[in-house]
Design an enzyme around this catalytic site. Structure first.
Site, PDB file in Angstrom:
ATOM      1  N   LYS A  84       0.849  -1.187   0.000  1.00 55.53           N
ATOM      2  CA  LYS A  84       0.000   0.000   0.000  1.00 55.53           C
ATOM      3  C   LYS A  84       0.890   1.243   0.000  1.00 55.53           C
ATOM      4  O   LYS A  84       1.848   1.333   0.766  1.00 55.53           O
ATOM      5  CB  LYS A  84      -0.912  -0.003   1.228  1.00 55.53           C
ATOM      6  CG  LYS A  84      -1.944   1.119   1.223  1.00 55.53           C
ATOM      7  CD  LYS A  84      -2.946   0.967   2.349  1.00 55.53           C
ATOM      8  CE  LYS A  84      -3.972   2.086   2.296  1.00 55.53           C
ATOM      9  NZ  LYS A  84      -4.997   1.970   3.354  1.00 55.53           N
ATOM     10  N   GLU A 130     -19.271  -5.527  11.133  1.00 51.41           N
ATOM     11  CA  GLU A 130     -20.173  -4.768  11.995  1.00 51.41           C
ATOM     12  C   GLU A 130     -21.193  -5.650  12.711  1.00 51.41           C
ATOM     13  O   GLU A 130     -21.515  -5.416  13.877  1.00 51.41           O
ATOM     14  CB  GLU A 130     -20.900  -3.693  11.170  1.00 51.41           C
ATOM     15  CG  GLU A 130     -20.007  -2.609  10.622  1.00 51.41           C
ATOM     16  CD  GLU A 130     -19.359  -2.937   9.285  1.00 51.41           C
ATOM     17  OE1 GLU A 130     -18.625  -2.087   8.758  1.00 51.41           O
ATOM     18  OE2 GLU A 130     -19.586  -4.065   8.768  1.00 51.41           O
ATOM     19  N   ARG A 155     -25.247  -1.755   8.456  1.00 48.10           N
ATOM     20  CA  ARG A 155     -24.935  -3.128   8.064  1.00 48.10           C
ATOM     21  C   ARG A 155     -25.238  -4.132   9.175  1.00 48.10           C
ATOM     22  O   ARG A 155     -25.147  -5.336   8.963  1.00 48.10           O
ATOM     23  CB  ARG A 155     -23.461  -3.209   7.658  1.00 48.10           C
ATOM     24  CG  ARG A 155     -23.131  -2.375   6.431  1.00 48.10           C
ATOM     25  CD  ARG A 155     -21.654  -2.001   6.351  1.00 48.10           C
ATOM     26  NE  ARG A 155     -20.764  -3.125   6.201  1.00 48.10           N
ATOM     27  CZ  ARG A 155     -20.355  -3.611   5.029  1.00 48.10           C
ATOM     28  NH1 ARG A 155     -20.789  -3.075   3.906  1.00 48.10           N
ATOM     29  NH2 ARG A 155     -19.514  -4.621   4.981  1.00 48.10           N
TER      30      ARG A 155
END
Length: 589
Positions: free
Chosen positions: A247, A335, A363
């Site tokens: 990244k 979640e 969610r």
């Protein structure tokens, strides 16, 4: 000598005309283009830099947009946008009226599926692949590019589980860089680490799910990626390609500080150094008030635990993770698990502060109802990023929580108007509430410099009068109170307008509301939540139930999806800024 290859490419068709030996130069130019724009315009940086070679290879090998490409999540898609006809407008990224920071179906035929939340790509791509089979299009390819943090989400596993018993033409590419926004966590992350190191001796988990697995391969080696993608085009059924990337690849600081350079703000495009802002004392960010306050409370109360689904930095639970690591939990992008985990803890006498962004809590809706509220388990939900959040746009605006929460029995709903109120409701919640409570607060800075005041208990279901007035009452909820105070002050007759902070959407302050409805014929409700079913609707229902005939006007987020732009610009566009509210008050007066 630089060839300026990127200037010749306005679509993947142009890209496919290049010779393979030119592609590394294109990757270099694409990285520089992203860095130069994001350095001044801001946005997400590290994720897109990490997949430059993969992005080029995918559009080079596959016949996009006929072959459908889904990025999970859209942080990775800047290079994709630039190569698919949006190079000339990329400088408008995340700005009002400009292109979205995430893939968006209405923006481009190359954006096969809208993505802002994580772990959706496998299910979406599988759905497309099955549809292609049913329509007889057996040569169409469907590719999901999913990060190692996103694949740990439950929905991604649900998609993999289904895909493994189909013969769908599906390719799942795992972009494995050991980090989402914060470092990836969990047993799957450890498994992938062992695979990369060659120490994994057990059966490959993806082969066990009936995927044709290859990898891991170097995600920055264009030749290797292209050759493998070409091979996989001829492989039938569900396929899984594991690539290793870095990244922030190509910018030294972004590689070394991957959390900060996920979305670094303005920086020097040449040196990579962040451009620091003047060192002026400012009010704190609400997330930091939460973060410091939970540490303060948890130090005094050994039963307090903190939970976040993959957002320890964004929510500032990182402070507790640093100081009390055995009682602070990052559960990954999960979640639903976070909510039910909190409920399980609460049944055993712990006091869980479950910190989730407002838009992400959507969610876990069933878990809020079934696992928390139905059993009346005292979980403390701290909903960060409530209201309009700015440049992240429609996928991230937290403007539905009051509406989707207030219909749930047993649940207390509170919105602090400032940092001190946030501290005090957190203090109150851990004193032994018998009900679950949702505390919603905005993104960004508050209004109070001297915010670390001694704790004070808040009486549940009580509002507060902020200003007296003779003709009209404005009822607000949460931090929008500051804008309303400015609007009233600048109105034609400020002495005519009273202002009440109701604080609780549920339970309402019945006594105060009766008093207001008896005193004022003209009432305005203001909220940074959907005007449908939110705080204003609560007041209307109360008035109807008790047979009041007052003139009640509701202001809030209109019944449409709000796009991206600065928070102030978005507020201005819907009349929720101080100028718009002043004009509205004046017209009614």
């Amino acid at each position: 000598m630089q060839k300026n290859l990127l200037n010749t490419i306005d679509s993947p068709e142009d890209l496919r005309l290049l010779n393979p030996e030119d592609l590394p130069e294109l990757a270099k130019e694409l990285r520089e283009f992203i860095i130069n724009i994001v350095a001044t315009k801001e946005g997400h940086l590290g994720a897109s830099l990490g997949v430059v070679e993969l992005t080029i290879a995918l559009h080079y090998v596959f016949n996009t947009p006929h072959d459908e490409l889904i990025w999970d999540v859209g942080h990775q898609a800047y290079g994709h946008k630039i190569l698919t006809g949006r190079k000339s407008v990329f400088h408008t990224n995340r700005q009002m009226g400009g292109i979205s920071g995430f893939p968006k179906r209405s923006e481009s035929v190359y954006d096969a599926f809208g993505v802002g939340h994580a772990s959706t790509s496998v299910s979406a791509a599988l759905g497309m692949a099955i549809a292609s089979q049913l329509k007889g299009d057996f040569n169409k390819h469907h590719i999901a590019v999913i990060g190692d943090a996103s694949i740990a989400g439950g929905m991604a596993f649900e998609g993999l589980n289904h895909a493994g018993v189909t013969d769908a033409n599906l390719l799942v590419i795992l972009n494995d860089n050991a980090i989402g926004i914060d470092p990836s966590v969990g047993a799957l992350k450890q498994y992938l680490t062992n695979v990369k190191k060659g120490t994994q001796k057990r059966e490959n988990i993806f082969e066990a799910l009936n995927f044709n697995y290859t990898g891991p391969i170097d995600g920055h080696d264009l030749d290797s990626i292209i050759q493998e993608l070409k091979r996989l085009k001829s492989v039938k059924g569900p396929k899984f390609l594991h690539i290793i990337t870095t990244k922030g690849k190509g910018l030294k600081q972004a590689e070394e500080d991957q959390v900060r350079y996920h979305a670094p703000g303005k920086f020097d495009a040449i040196t990579g150094e962040l451009i620091s802002k003047p060192n002026v004392k400012q009010p704190p960010k609400y997330q930091d008030v939460f973060g410091h306050t939970i540490v303060e409370l948890a130090t005094q109360n050994k039963n307090i635990v903190g939970i976040t689904p993959a957002m320890p930095t964004g929510s500032s639970l990182k402070y507790m993770m640093d100081k009390i690591p055995d009682r602070a939990f990052d559960v990954g992008i999960a979640e639903q698990h976070a909510v039910t985990l909190a409920s399980g803890m609460a049944t055993q006498g712990l006091i869980p502060f479950c910190n989730i962004y407002s838009t992400f809590l959507q969610r876990a809706y069933d878990q809020i109802i079934h696992d928390v509220a139905l059993q009346n388990v005292p979980v403390i939900f701290c909903l960060d990023r409530a209201g309009l959040v700015g440049a992240d746009g429609a996928t991230h605006h937290g403007v539905y929580d009051l509406s989707y929460l207030r219909c749930i029995p047993n649940l207390i709903i509170f919105a602090p108007r400032n940092e001190i109120e946030l501290r005090n409701i957190m203090y109150t919640a851990q004193l032994g509430l018998q009900n679950p409570i949702a505390i919603r607060y905005p993104r960004g800075r508050g209004v109070t410099i001297d915010w670390q005041q001694p704790f004070s208990k808040i009486e549940i279901g009580t509002g507060a009068q902020l200003k007296e007035g003779s003709k009209m009452a404005v009822l607000s909820i949460g931090s929008i109170a500051k804008i309303i105070s400015e609007a009233i002050k600048n109105s034609n007759a400020p002495k005519s307008v009273a202002h009440y902070d109701m604080r609780f959407v549920k339970p309402l302050d019945d006594l105060l509301l009766h008093r207001i409805l008896k005193q004022y014929d003209l009432i305005i409700t203001v909220e940074d939540n959907s005007v449908k079913g939110g705080f204003g609707s609560t007041v209307l229902e109360f008035a109807a139930q008790h047979h009041y005939n007052n003139q009640i006007h509701m202001l809030g987020i209109p019944d449409k999806f709000i796009e991206h732009g600065s928070t102030l610009a978005l507020q201005e566009s819907i009349g929720l800024d101080s100028v718009g509210l002043t004009q509205y008050i004046n017209t009614l007066l």
